[in-house]
Design a protein around this motif. Sequence first.
Motif, PDB file in Angstrom:
ATOM      1  N   THR A 128      29.294  31.628  48.874  1.00 13.18           N
ATOM      2  CA  THR A 128      29.290  30.403  48.068  1.00 13.18           C
ATOM      3  C   THR A 128      29.432  30.764  46.600  1.00 13.18           C
ATOM      4  O   THR A 128      29.497  31.948  46.245  1.00 13.18           O
ATOM      5  N   HIS A 129      29.519  29.741  45.738  1.00  9.83           N
ATOM      6  CA  HIS A 129      29.512  29.950  44.290  1.00  9.83           C
ATOM      7  C   HIS A 129      28.064  29.906  43.815  1.00  9.83           C
ATOM      8  O   HIS A 129      27.305  29.041  44.251  1.00  9.83           O
ATOM      9  N   LEU A 130      27.707  30.749  42.875  1.00  7.30           N
ATOM     10  CA  LEU A 130      26.330  30.741  42.372  1.00  7.30           C
ATOM     11  C   LEU A 130      26.283  31.138  40.896  1.00  7.30           C
ATOM     12  O   LEU A 130      26.939  32.103  40.491  1.00  7.30           O
ATOM     13  N   ALA A 155      29.846  34.256  44.634  1.00  7.71           N
ATOM     14  CA  ALA A 155      30.874  34.400  43.603  1.00  7.71           C
ATOM     15  C   ALA A 155      30.282  34.130  42.227  1.00  7.71           C
ATOM     16  O   ALA A 155      29.454  33.231  42.073  1.00  7.71           O
ATOM     17  N   HIS A 156      30.701  34.918  41.259  1.00  5.13           N
ATOM     18  CA  HIS A 156      30.422  34.770  39.822  1.00  5.13           C
ATOM     19  C   HIS A 156      29.089  35.372  39.381  1.00  5.13           C
ATOM     20  O   HIS A 156      29.065  36.419  38.766  1.00  5.13           O
ATOM     21  N   CYS A 157      27.972  34.662  39.605  1.00  3.02           N
ATOM     22  CA  CYS A 157      26.646  35.179  39.191  1.00  3.02           C
ATOM     23  C   CYS A 157      26.637  35.580  37.713  1.00  3.02           C
ATOM     24  O   CYS A 157      26.017  36.576  37.335  1.00  3.02           O
ATOM     25  N   VAL A 183      39.893  37.633  42.116  1.00  5.07           N
ATOM     26  CA  VAL A 183      40.767  37.009  41.115  1.00  5.07           C
ATOM     27  C   VAL A 183      40.394  35.542  40.917  1.00  5.07           C
ATOM     28  O   VAL A 183      40.801  34.924  39.947  1.00  5.07           O
ATOM     29  N   ASP A 184      39.624  34.972  41.855  1.00  2.99           N
ATOM     30  CA  ASP A 184      39.274  33.553  41.876  1.00  2.99           C
ATOM     31  C   ASP A 184      40.554  32.724  42.013  1.00  2.99           C
ATOM     32  O   ASP A 184      41.662  33.247  42.038  1.00  2.99           O
ATOM     33  N   GLY A 185      40.397  31.422  42.116  1.00  2.00           N
ATOM     34  CA  GLY A 185      41.546  30.560  42.355  1.00  2.00           C
ATOM     35  C   GLY A 185      42.539  30.606  41.216  1.00  2.00           C
ATOM     36  O   GLY A 185      42.186  30.855  40.069  1.00  2.00           O
ATOM     37  N   THR A 217      37.634  39.724  46.729  1.00  2.00           N
ATOM     38  CA  THR A 217      36.462  39.102  47.370  1.00  2.00           C
ATOM     39  C   THR A 217      36.262  37.623  47.024  1.00  2.00           C
ATOM     40  O   THR A 217      35.285  37.029  47.478  1.00  2.00           O
ATOM     41  N   HIS A 218      37.151  37.053  46.206  1.00  2.00           N
ATOM     42  CA  HIS A 218      37.003  35.611  45.935  1.00  2.00           C
ATOM     43  C   HIS A 218      38.332  35.013  45.492  1.00  2.00           C
ATOM     44  O   HIS A 218      38.977  35.531  44.581  1.00  2.00           O
ATOM     45  N   HIS A 219      38.705  33.923  46.137  1.00  2.00           N
ATOM     46  CA  HIS A 219      39.968  33.267  45.813  1.00  2.00           C
ATOM     47  C   HIS A 219      39.938  31.846  46.378  1.00  2.00           C
ATOM     48  O   HIS A 219      39.115  31.535  47.255  1.00  2.00           O
ATOM     49  N   HIS A 220      40.831  31.003  45.848  1.00  2.00           N
ATOM     50  CA  HIS A 220      41.111  29.691  46.456  1.00  2.00           C
ATOM     51  C   HIS A 220      42.630  29.586  46.458  1.00  2.00           C
ATOM     52  O   HIS A 220      43.237  29.132  45.477  1.00  2.00           O
ATOM     53  N   PHE A 221      43.242  30.028  47.534  1.00  2.00           N
ATOM     54  CA  PHE A 221      44.708  30.126  47.592  1.00  2.00           C
ATOM     55  C   PHE A 221      45.397  28.803  47.224  1.00  2.00           C
ATOM     56  O   PHE A 221      46.431  28.793  46.564  1.00  2.00           O
TER      57      PHE A 221
HETATM   58 ZN   LIG Z   1      35.737  30.039  43.093  1.00  4.50          ZN
END
Ligand SMILES: [Zn+2]
Length: 471
Positions: free
Chosen positions: A250-252, A287-289, A338-340, A83-87
């Motif tokens: 978004t990131h939060l 993302a994150h929280c 996994v995030d970027g 659910t979150h990545h920056h390829f």
């Molecule tokens: Zn991110």
Amino acid sequence: MWSILRYAAHRRFLTRLTRTLLVKNIHTLVTMDEQRREIRNASILAEGPAITQVGPTALLPDHADEVLDLKGRYIVLPGLVNTHHHFYQTLTRAVPGAQSCELFDWLRKLYPIWSHLEASGVYVSAQMAAAELMLSGCTTSSDHLYLFPNDCTLDDEIRALADIGMRFHASRGSMSVGESQGGLPPDALVEAESKILKDSQRLIERYHDESRYAMTRMTLAPCSPFSVSPDLMRESALLARCHPGVRLHTHLAESATDLAYSRERFRMTPGEYAESLGWVGHDVWHAHCVHLDDVAMRRFAETGTGVAHCPTSNMRLGSGIAPIKRMLLKGVRVGLGVDGAASNDGTNMLHEARLACLLARAGDCDPTAMDPRTALELATRGGAAVLGRDDIGRLAPGTCADFVALDIDQPQFAGAGWDLVAALVLAQPDEVSYSFINGRRVVDRGRLVTADLALLVERTQEAAAAMAAKV
Ligand SMILES: [Zn+2]
């Protein structure tokens, strides 16, 4: 003549759609269905993109157009959902100077490198990330591309994922508040808000597919409170909500510096800021929280707002430990990301599930804080809920034929016959032997069949070296 050719093409298309697939003699089938059934000696029957039957081998048909006999030596589960990545960050793993930084310093070190990203780099890094995800059991991924220097567009990423055959939730990310306006990114990397919104509209119209079994869906994703204006957040939400199925991301509340920025600039907590902009609801995930307070968690639960939990990235940047157990107890939808690759350095969803399980325990000093099956559920059903889908993340009639198989004779499962499902999370298997997406075999006997992996690695190295040469 033309009509005959078109008819033949149409017949071929229909035949492909209705082609049947039988995967039989599965040692253990983890369905993640409503009853969370785990079936011994099971089979799956699919027709085109969809599963039609799931159950004990003895109760399913024995024939299909394509048959894979797993001979009682594989565990099968729903394809994992990222659910979150920056390829694009796959091109900047382990960058010296950014290996031991907190979020804001880490970004300041990397922005100048990322400003040299080009369209060919977007394409190859997206395929490289997708390949790693597919080999580690992921069949659906979202991605958040939020900078578009040089000739970059989101089209290249969408094309890359279509070519490699992965189910994809693309995000038109954005940054509009540069350093001179009090934001974090350099001015050269931000875009005009009118241009962002126009391109968002174009991409939705061109690519968004709302239908069941869709392979491509669109999300609008202004990057973070410290890189876009409240106006762009509001306008993006308005635009997304004009198009059914288009989501917001978004990131939060990622780190202490992120939290301090919100308090100083907006006089609000991140949760209050999100709510003030209309960024809560079933169509939103953050993302994150890591630093979300109890009031915001309650509001997220009440409104159906989702969270992408990224344990590796949070550890890598020293951001903290997201209170996932508290979120789950309150009823917040949680998936894993996994995030970027610049804040994870890896892209392995099975590892991410393991770390989610272990980090929850470390954070609470409580070995019961998260059990392995809950971690697996976050990586499957949880991610599907966060992306607003009920056709993935579980194996049942009417869901997508997205599933993966792991060889139980591999070293990581040796001695784990006590509970193979728990071992999927605890024993850290690295890769799957088979993966099917929409009924199509994309990993076969551990080999990616939709791309040349060695060539992909080589081209990724070249794209990363080209960026390094310009810095
Ligand atoms: Zn991110």
